[in-house]
Design an enzyme around this catalytic site. Sequence first.
Site, PDB file in Angstrom:
ATOM      1  N   ASP A  77       0.875  -1.178   0.000  1.00 35.22           N
ATOM      2  CA  ASP A  77       0.000   0.000   0.000  1.00 35.22           C
ATOM      3  C   ASP A  77       0.909   1.224   0.000  1.00 35.22           C
ATOM      4  O   ASP A  77       1.639   1.461   0.976  1.00 35.22           O
ATOM      5  CB  ASP A  77      -0.892  -0.016   1.236  1.00 35.22           C
ATOM      6  CG  ASP A  77      -1.839   1.177   1.312  1.00 35.22           C
ATOM      7  OD1 ASP A  77      -1.686   2.143   0.533  1.00 35.22           O
ATOM      8  OD2 ASP A  77      -2.741   1.149   2.178  1.00 35.22           O
ATOM      9  N   SER A 156       1.453  10.924 -16.771  1.00 32.30           N
ATOM     10  CA  SER A 156       0.300  11.080 -17.643  1.00 32.30           C
ATOM     11  C   SER A 156       0.573  12.214 -18.617  1.00 32.30           C
ATOM     12  O   SER A 156       1.360  13.122 -18.320  1.00 32.30           O
ATOM     13  CB  SER A 156      -0.949  11.405 -16.819  1.00 32.30           C
ATOM     14  OG  SER A 156      -2.040  11.784 -17.650  1.00 32.30           O
ATOM     15  N   TYR A 169      -6.047  16.479 -10.169  1.00 34.29           N
ATOM     16  CA  TYR A 169      -5.380  15.308 -10.738  1.00 34.29           C
ATOM     17  C   TYR A 169      -4.183  15.744 -11.570  1.00 34.29           C
ATOM     18  O   TYR A 169      -3.088  15.186 -11.443  1.00 34.29           O
ATOM     19  CB  TYR A 169      -6.358  14.498 -11.592  1.00 34.29           C
ATOM     20  CG  TYR A 169      -5.665  13.441 -12.420  1.00 34.29           C
ATOM     21  CD1 TYR A 169      -5.151  12.299 -11.826  1.00 34.29           C
ATOM     22  CD2 TYR A 169      -5.501  13.603 -13.795  1.00 34.29           C
ATOM     23  CE1 TYR A 169      -4.496  11.330 -12.573  1.00 34.29           C
ATOM     24  CE2 TYR A 169      -4.844  12.647 -14.554  1.00 34.29           C
ATOM     25  CZ  TYR A 169      -4.347  11.517 -13.937  1.00 34.29           C
ATOM     26  OH  TYR A 169      -3.688  10.572 -14.681  1.00 34.29           O
ATOM     27  N   LYS A 173       0.067  15.037 -11.353  1.00 32.65           N
ATOM     28  CA  LYS A 173       0.904  14.530 -12.434  1.00 32.65           C
ATOM     29  C   LYS A 173       1.975  15.543 -12.840  1.00 32.65           C
ATOM     30  O   LYS A 173       3.067  15.144 -13.272  1.00 32.65           O
ATOM     31  CB  LYS A 173       0.036  14.131 -13.633  1.00 32.65           C
ATOM     32  CG  LYS A 173      -0.865  12.934 -13.350  1.00 32.65           C
ATOM     33  CD  LYS A 173      -0.054  11.723 -12.872  1.00 32.65           C
ATOM     34  CE  LYS A 173      -0.910  10.499 -12.636  1.00 32.65           C
ATOM     35  NZ  LYS A 173      -0.121   9.328 -12.187  1.00 32.65           N
TER      36      LYS A 173
END
Length: 300
Positions: A77, A156, A169, A173
């Site tokens: 994790d 990304s 988000y 990135k």
Amino acid sequence: MTTPSDHTTPSDSSARPGQVADAKTTAVLITGTSSGIGRAAALRLARRSDLTVYATARRTESIADLAAAGARVLALDVTDEASMAAAVQEVEAAHGFVGALVNNAGYGAYGTVEETDLDAVRRQFETNVFGLARMAQLVLPGMRRAGRGRIVNVGSMGGRLVFPVGGYYHASKYAVEALTDALRFEAAPFGVRVSLVEPGLIRTEFATTAAGNLAGQAAPSGPYAALNQAADQQMAQGYRSPLMSARPEAVARVIDHAVTNSRPRTRYVVTPAAKVLVHTRRLIGGRAFDAILRTQFRAA
């Protein structure tokens, strides 16, 4: 500065003589292999006789089938310090050091800047940024002692351009971009190569998770309701389109290249559409790109 060759997706091929820099079996630790890109990468790399692949997820029952495919399965994790340290220690106990780390674990939490709960943002950064950074910290001492190693961060195209309703988000990135660029320079004198993989739209569970997150964050009758609806429609259309998106195996192929090739690239932009978008954003500037977005994110 990147060059056109940095963004060329390598062709699909099996291992070739001289492709792998290390003569003996290399231990590869991959985070987030329960689905999508991580699973595809684990399956592809596990087929290689020169690699020992450690596939990881928070719940090992979700990746039990990867053991049958030749991978070793570990619980990991990336938001839990003890879990991360234990996984790295187990690989090091068997191999001396982690030969290659693939930082793949991550997810998209979508919503407007104003409406998104900041606790959700913090959870996203714990996985997408701090987990990635901590995993690198844990494997680097062993890599430095060995004088070699690979770190492959899965970012990304969203670290190179921004779509509305995805600011947080994208921020995570962009952070991965910065960390990878710094780490690539810092680790190079110790024989550690660092690469960044920048996928475009990949047909995985990511889209469903992102859409569900957007639905949970957005106020149905709030000031951004029309924008949220348009963003949800654009996301759904993009992931359905074979021209705009690709299967996770396309990303697994470049991860294979970054892990095994003697001269890995600094960046790999995956999917033709992502390459077009990244270069378009760079060439036309912010105002022109905003104008394009306004045509795409109109209220339904």
